[in-house]
Design an enzyme around this catalytic site. Sequence first.
Site, PDB file in Angstrom:
ATOM      1  N   ASP A   7       0.806  -1.172  -0.135  1.00 30.65           N
ATOM      2  CA  ASP A   7      -0.125   0.017  -0.171  1.00 30.65           C
ATOM      3  C   ASP A   7       1.031   1.153   0.008  1.00 30.65           C
ATOM      4  O   ASP A   7       2.075   1.253   0.085  1.00 30.65           O
ATOM      5  CB  ASP A   7      -0.994   0.015   1.375  1.00 30.65           C
ATOM      6  CG  ASP A   7      -1.988   1.149   1.338  1.00 30.65           C
ATOM      7  OD1 ASP A   7      -2.359   1.670   0.143  1.00 30.65           O
ATOM      8  OD2 ASP A   7      -2.017   1.894   2.319  1.00 30.65           O
ATOM      9  N   GLU A  58      -2.030   9.171   8.746  1.00 29.79           N
ATOM     10  CA  GLU A  58      -0.343   8.989   8.818  1.00 29.79           C
ATOM     11  C   GLU A  58       0.230   9.719   9.575  1.00 29.79           C
ATOM     12  O   GLU A  58       1.166   9.478  10.128  1.00 29.79           O
ATOM     13  CB  GLU A  58       0.070   9.170   7.310  1.00 29.79           C
ATOM     14  CG  GLU A  58      -0.262   8.006   6.342  1.00 29.79           C
ATOM     15  CD  GLU A  58       0.331   6.466   6.620  1.00 29.79           C
ATOM     16  OE1 GLU A  58       1.386   6.589   6.931  1.00 29.79           O
ATOM     17  OE2 GLU A  58      -0.236   5.707   5.860  1.00 29.79           O
TER      18      GLU A  58
END
Length: 242
Positions: free
Chosen positions: A7, A144
């Site tokens: 990913d 993130e």
Amino acid sequence: MKIGVFDSGLGGLTVLKELISEYPNNEYIYFGDTINLPYGNKSKKQLLTFVDKIIKFFKDEEVDLIIVACGTSSSNIYFDIKDKYHVPIIDILSPTINYLLSCNNKKIGVMGTEMLIKSKYFDKYLKNKEVVSVKAPKLVPLIEKGEINSLEMQTTLKEYLKVFDENMILVLGCTHYPLLAEKILKIKKLKLIDMGKVLSKHINLTNKGQFKIKLYFSKVDATLLKNVKQIFNDCKLYEKKL
Ligand code: DGL
């Protein structure tokens, strides 16, 4: 069996986790391309360049199978890569499409990255349904950055979820989003589809080897370490620039 899962960042770990729970007796190697994150606003050409390097890395590692644990790459470049590398490659979206085709709901919600929604992937494969799509470009960067519990995340999610009706099926079209499932359900009662769960239930893998796992990222920093720890408690991270 040795399985490569990739990913743009840590999102694919939600898929890896489901795979491990269904098929624990395999060897897993994960690659998160954190240096090029987010993938959701990149061109098809850029995605092909990034993914080419990842697949070559997996081939050097002699994997038997590659899983594209990224909705953005699966919707935009899967058909360009699937027969190119002489290694089986599975995308994350097809099992979910098959599942949705088999259910009676006429109206399906999809939340995803800019590139996933732009590709009109779900509209194309769910022709007999009404697809309500929302681009959610702010979510991956916030996840993130480790800001799942921030006020900004809460306000952003509320805004994105406005268009979906209560009790509707909502496809979490990006593999980062299962990390937000609890938050989403607190804002609105929806039936969430976690694509990693659907994939793991529907593929048929052999399951007779020794469990091994190795997590690679193109850039590792303290925030990533902290975020990954919340998903895989005691796994070492390796930095690997491709
Ligand atoms: N997990 C990726 C996906 O499923 C995120 C893409 C991004 O980095 O924007 O689409």
